[in-house]
Scaffold this motif. Sequence first.
Motif: not given
Length: 127
Positions: A38-47, A61-64, A74-75, A102-113
């Motif tokens: 039950x969540x939408x994850x937005x991944x912002x990935x930097x190379x 919503x859609x499972x995609x 995003x949640x 510090x390798x991963x940062x979150x915005x929004x629902x941290x528990x969903x992460x």
Amino acid sequence: MSDIKAAGFKSSELIAGLDAVFKKYSDAEKQEQIKKTNGIFELQVTNDAKETVTWTIDVKKKGEVYKGKAQPKADVTIILSDDTLIDLASGKTNGQKAFMTGKLKTRGNMMLATKLDAVLKGAKAKL
């Protein structure tokens, strides 16, 4: 819908694999994943070249999986490096450890992460 892969990103194959798994899910399996996550994850990935790509994993919503910003909003937005995403998916590191170092940062629902690990592992089992 644009091509899901992004040149110069090792995690591109991982995301493409995740997309393939989501497309193979039956409607019942999709609904089960949506109910569980039950969540939408937005991944912002930097190379390594400091380029950033955004992928969205919609398990609400859609499972995609798709490339680009989350529609609807995003949640949780997870900001991490290409290498960290690979390490998370392979099980080399876990989300909590990556967050604490510090390798991963979150915005929004941290528990969903914390559910991203389960989504990645579930898809990996299907590959």
